[in-house]
Scaffold this active site. Structure first.
Site, PDB file in Angstrom:
ATOM      1  N   LYS A  44     -25.877 -26.508  50.626  1.00 51.16           N
ATOM      2  CA  LYS A  44     -25.601 -26.529  52.069  1.00 51.16           C
ATOM      3  C   LYS A  44     -24.145 -26.164  52.306  1.00 51.16           C
ATOM      4  CE  LYS A  44     -24.093 -29.344  55.226  1.00 51.16           C
ATOM      5  NZ  LYS A  44     -23.453 -28.356  56.116  1.00 51.16           N
ATOM      6  N   GLU A  76     -21.103 -25.751  58.192  1.00 51.01           N
ATOM      7  CA  GLU A  76     -21.600 -25.092  59.407  1.00 51.01           C
ATOM      8  C   GLU A  76     -20.575 -24.105  59.967  1.00 51.01           C
ATOM      9  OE1 GLU A  76     -21.187 -28.242  58.766  1.00 51.01           O
ATOM     10  OE2 GLU A  76     -20.084 -29.305  60.339  1.00 51.01           O
ATOM     11  N   GLY A 119     -15.328 -32.010  50.003  1.00 52.50           N
ATOM     12  CA  GLY A 119     -15.037 -32.153  51.423  1.00 52.50           C
ATOM     13  C   GLY A 119     -14.100 -33.317  51.642  1.00 52.50           C
ATOM     14  N   GLY A 128     -17.185 -38.026  51.792  1.00 48.19           N
ATOM     15  CA  GLY A 128     -17.479 -38.338  50.386  1.00 48.19           C
ATOM     16  C   GLY A 128     -17.938 -39.778  50.218  1.00 48.19           C
ATOM     17  N   GLU A 169     -15.307 -34.064  45.098  1.00 46.11           N
ATOM     18  CA  GLU A 169     -13.973 -33.434  45.129  1.00 46.11           C
ATOM     19  C   GLU A 169     -13.458 -33.611  46.547  1.00 46.11           C
ATOM     20  OE1 GLU A 169     -12.299 -32.134  42.698  1.00 46.11           O
ATOM     21  OE2 GLU A 169     -13.872 -32.237  41.194  1.00 46.11           O
ATOM     22  N   CYS A 215      -7.098 -28.528  49.796  1.00 44.57           N
ATOM     23  CA  CYS A 215      -7.061 -29.860  49.172  1.00 44.57           C
ATOM     24  C   CYS A 215      -5.806 -30.004  48.323  1.00 44.57           C
ATOM     25  CB  CYS A 215      -8.307 -30.076  48.328  1.00 44.57           C
ATOM     26  SG  CYS A 215      -8.537 -28.836  47.060  1.00 44.57           S
ATOM     27  N   GLU A 265      -3.669 -36.742  55.014  1.00 45.15           N
ATOM     28  CA  GLU A 265      -3.877 -35.319  54.741  1.00 45.15           C
ATOM     29  C   GLU A 265      -3.868 -34.581  56.081  1.00 45.15           C
ATOM     30  OE1 GLU A 265      -7.822 -34.028  53.588  1.00 45.15           O
ATOM     31  OE2 GLU A 265      -6.967 -32.918  51.906  1.00 45.15           O
TER      32      GLU A 265
HETATM   33  P1  NAD Z   1     -16.146 -32.321  55.642  1.00 44.41           P
HETATM   34  O1  NAD Z   1     -16.184 -33.526  54.793  1.00 44.41           O
HETATM   35  O2  NAD Z   1     -16.045 -32.490  57.111  1.00 44.41           O
HETATM   36  O3  NAD Z   1     -17.457 -31.418  55.405  1.00 44.41           O
HETATM   37  C1  NAD Z   1     -17.816 -30.942  54.128  1.00 44.41           C
HETATM   38  C2  NAD Z   1     -19.298 -30.680  54.075  1.00 44.41           C
HETATM   39  O4  NAD Z   1     -19.998 -31.918  54.224  1.00 44.41           O
HETATM   40  C3  NAD Z   1     -19.823 -29.769  55.178  1.00 44.41           C
HETATM   41  O5  NAD Z   1     -20.805 -28.930  54.632  1.00 44.41           O
HETATM   42  C4  NAD Z   1     -20.445 -30.746  56.161  1.00 44.41           C
HETATM   43  O6  NAD Z   1     -21.464 -30.195  56.961  1.00 44.41           O
HETATM   44  C5  NAD Z   1     -21.003 -31.791  55.217  1.00 44.41           C
HETATM   45  N1  NAD Z   1     -21.244 -33.116  55.803  1.00 44.41           N
HETATM   46  C6  NAD Z   1     -20.650 -33.679  56.883  1.00 44.41           C
HETATM   47  N2  NAD Z   1     -21.147 -34.930  57.094  1.00 44.41           N
HETATM   48  C7  NAD Z   1     -22.050 -35.146  56.111  1.00 44.41           C
HETATM   49  C8  NAD Z   1     -22.897 -36.250  55.786  1.00 44.41           C
HETATM   50  N3  NAD Z   1     -22.884 -37.379  56.495  1.00 44.41           N
HETATM   51  N4  NAD Z   1     -23.703 -36.158  54.702  1.00 44.41           N
HETATM   52  C9  NAD Z   1     -23.702 -35.029  53.947  1.00 44.41           C
HETATM   53  N5  NAD Z   1     -22.936 -33.941  54.218  1.00 44.41           N
HETATM   54  C10 NAD Z   1     -22.116 -34.004  55.286  1.00 44.41           C
HETATM   55  O7  NAD Z   1     -14.942 -31.438  55.060  1.00 44.41           O
HETATM   56  P2  NAD Z   1     -14.363 -30.081  55.605  1.00 44.41           P
HETATM   57  O8  NAD Z   1     -13.632 -30.367  56.887  1.00 44.41           O
HETATM   58  O9  NAD Z   1     -15.417 -29.033  55.601  1.00 44.41           O
HETATM   59  O10 NAD Z   1     -13.314 -29.706  54.439  1.00 44.41           O
HETATM   60  C11 NAD Z   1     -12.029 -30.193  54.404  1.00 44.41           C
HETATM   61  C12 NAD Z   1     -11.906 -31.348  53.430  1.00 44.41           C
HETATM   62  O11 NAD Z   1     -12.363 -30.948  52.152  1.00 44.41           O
HETATM   63  C13 NAD Z   1     -10.480 -31.800  53.222  1.00 44.41           C
HETATM   64  O12 NAD Z   1     -10.407 -33.200  53.196  1.00 44.41           O
HETATM   65  C14 NAD Z   1     -10.130 -31.228  51.847  1.00 44.41           C
HETATM   66  O13 NAD Z   1      -9.100 -31.894  51.172  1.00 44.41           O
HETATM   67  C15 NAD Z   1     -11.421 -31.330  51.152  1.00 44.41           C
HETATM   68  N6  NAD Z   1     -11.448 -30.413  50.019  1.00 44.41           N
HETATM   69  C16 NAD Z   1     -11.359 -30.912  48.749  1.00 44.41           C
HETATM   70  C17 NAD Z   1     -11.338 -30.046  47.652  1.00 44.41           C
HETATM   71  C18 NAD Z   1     -11.250 -30.554  46.243  1.00 44.41           C
HETATM   72  O14 NAD Z   1     -11.600 -29.800  45.341  1.00 44.41           O
HETATM   73  N7  NAD Z   1     -10.804 -31.765  46.008  1.00 44.41           N
HETATM   74  C19 NAD Z   1     -11.412 -28.673  47.875  1.00 44.41           C
HETATM   75  C20 NAD Z   1     -11.504 -28.203  49.183  1.00 44.41           C
HETATM   76  C21 NAD Z   1     -11.537 -29.082  50.242  1.00 44.41           C
END
Ligand code: NAD
Length: 507
Positions: free
Chosen positions: A191, A194, A244, A249, A266, A300, A400
């Site tokens: 997935k 969006e 994310g 997470g 991650e 990240c 962050e």
């Molecule tokens: P996010 O957590 O908002 O979304 C990530 C994904 O999770 C999306 O596909 C979203 O639709 C999905 N999602 C949202 N709610 C969910 C739920 N309840 N259950 C399952 N899936 C759900 O993150 P974002 O805004 O897309 O990305 C930014 C974040 O990602 C930042 O915090 C960044 O640090 C982190 N990030 C971490 C790494 C790493 O490798 N450590 C790499 C890139 C980004």
């Protein structure tokens, strides 16, 4: 504003809108409801893509396809050689399609085109590396258990893996997960965010072209709920691999606990670079500028705080400010642009509120500090921003921020620098700048971070594991350690000959 380097909009014909559908069991499908959602380009404002809006029905169908494919053995029991052949072909196809994929990546995410090309083209190497692992997987044998005993430890693919990815590096992050899962013999349901669904679908097209059997990789489009939620709760899923935010997470970890499926996370970072007076300060300043503005700080690994020895703090901040003025912000489609747009207006407002809050709390805005209007494109951009006089307890120093905003903190001793660095709930990465090897080694061992860079920043390799300490994650990605996450381990204990002593007393 006048003393920044801003690239205005260049005249260009934008590509046609990308129409995205789910990939389920080898077929492209619309949603049962017929509903769709659109992604507007953060830089150009036009509709880049319209995607099928997935619901529980699509998530369930994709999981069922992945389960059936896994249980059939068509991929899970294929030889490493056969799996590697497909992965290598995918790598070749990625390289042949870099330009086409990169434009969509830039328009959906707002990142500069040069970086999209680097991300997509560079991802091919992750697929090639994973192919090499597919052929070299092996377990252990125990031949010293006695004359009549022998033990084998087998690695088996863990099963169906849900892969949930964010918007900031959609193609790269998927390629940090999917080829490794496939190399291990797993099947997957992906997935994408969006906000950036389309390049994942373009990869799906390449998977089909490379000959990946139907059902081995499925893609469902939509939001965290219900699609992400179903992928993390479903009984037929064996593992969730998520990148994310730390908040989501934690939700995924709770959701997945009902079925005790494996979870790999991650998450976010608040990554410091610590600068000692004996460092190569020119190189350090350049790395600081790279670390905070790369991907507009929506990274990240963003180095959103630096901790500088107080003797050099002012001079070093001046160097960073001078370099920041030269970094090219603006139109992401201009090949010379280094920093593009902010992903959503809401996120731009959030960045701005952190900056304004820091100023109210007594910090000094030494550069920038406001949204940025780019001629011909509008104001979904943010100025390069440097904040001095930051105290370790301010939100700008701890959260962050995810924008082109650098907090400058100071220290007197190495112990104090390490205390400030480690006083964080997050622990993704950290960096040290010093010409003294003892300082670097001491720092590297005491940093609570999954990656430590000494005299560099954000260098990475498919071979080298990546992941976070503390609330920055769970498990590791890429390298041998990342590959191992996709296996179950099975011990086979064998008796040779009829030497087993009876347990029940003999008459
Ligand atoms: P996010 O957590 O908002 O979304 C990530 C994904 O999770 C999306 O596909 C979203 O639709 C999905 N999602 C949202 N709610 C969910 C739920 N309840 N259950 C399952 N899936 C759900 O993150 P974002 O805004 O897309 O990305 C930014 C974040 O990602 C930042 O915090 C960044 O640090 C982190 N990030 C971490 C790494 C790493 O490798 N450590 C790499 C890139 C980004």
């Amino acid at each position: 504003m006048k003393d920044l380097t801003i690239n205005p909009a260049i005249p260009i014909t934008l590509p046609e809108m990308f129409e995205g559908r789910h990939l389920i069991n080898g077929a492209w499908q619309s949603s049962a409801s017929g509903e769709t959602f659109e992604r507007r380009s953060p830089s150009h404002g036009h509709v880049v893509s319209r995607s099928a809006l997935g619901g529980e029905a699509e998530a369930e169908a994709a999981i069922a396809a992945a389960r059936t494919a896994f249980d059939s053995g068509i991929w899970s029991r294929a030889s490493g050689k056969d799996r590697a052949t497909v992965l290598l072909k995918v790598a070749d196809l990625i390289e042949q399609n870099v330009d086409r994929i990169a434009v969509i990546e830039t328009l959906e995410s707002g990142k500069p085109i040069s970086q999209s090309k680097g991300e997509v083209g560079g991802a091919a190497d992750l697929w090639r590396y994973a192919a090499s692992l597919a052929r070299s997987t092996h377990g252990d044998s125990h031949n010293t258990l006695g004359a009549d005993m022998m033990g084998l430890v087998l690695k088996e693919p863990i099963g169906v893996v849900s892969i949930i990815t964010p918007w900031n590096f959609p193609f790269w992050i998927l390629s940090q997960k999917l080829p490794f899962a496939l190399a291990a013999g797993c099947t997957a349901v992906v997935k994408p965010s969006e906000m950036t669904p389309s390049t994942t679908l373009m990869l799906g097209e390449l998977l089909i072209e490379a000959g990946l059997p139907a059902g081995v990789c499925n893609i469902v489009l939509g939001y965290g709920q219900p699609v992400g939620g179903t992928l993390s709760s479903h009984e037929a899923v064996d593992m969730v691999s998520f990148t994310g935010s730390t908040t989501v997470g934690k939700t995924i970890s709770k959701t997945a606990s009902d079925t005790l499926k494996k979870v790999a996370l991650e998450l976010g970072g608040k990554n410091p670079q610590v600068i000692f007076p004996d460092a190569n300060l020119d190189s350090a300043a350049d790395a600081v500028v790279f670390g905070v503005y790369f991907n507009v700080g929506q990274c990240c690994n963003s180095s959103s705080r630096i901790i500088v020895h107080e003797d050099i703090a002012q001079a070093f901040a001046d160097k960073v400010i001078a370099l920041s003025r030269k970094v090219k912000f603006g139109d992401p489609l201009d090949p010379s642009t280094q920093v593009g747009a902010i992903v959503t207006p809401e996120h731009n407002a959030k960045i701005d509120s952190y900056v304004k809050e820091a100023r109210s709390a007594g910090a000094t805005i030494a550069l920038g500090g406001d949204p940025l209007n780019v001629e011909g494109l509008g104001n979904q951009f943010y100025q390069p921003t440097i904040i001095t006089n930051v105290q370790p307890d301010m939100p700008i120093a701890r959260d962050e921020v995810f924008g082109p905003v650098l907090s400058v903190l100071t220290f007197k001793t190495l112990d104090e620098a390490i205390e400030i660095m480690n006083d964080s709930a997050l622990g993704l990465s950290a960096g040290v700048w010093s010409e003294n090897v003892h300082t670097c080694l001491d720092f590297a061992r005491r940093a609570q971070a999954g990656t430590v860079w000494t005299n560099t920043w954000m260098d990475g390799f498919p071979e080298v594991a990546f992941g976070g300490y503390k609330q920055s994650g769970q498990g590791r990605e890429i390298g041998q350690y990342g590959f191992e996450e996709f296996f179950e381990v099975k011990s086979v204990v064998m008796r040779i000959g009829d030497s087993r002593a009876p347990w029940v007393p003999q008459d």
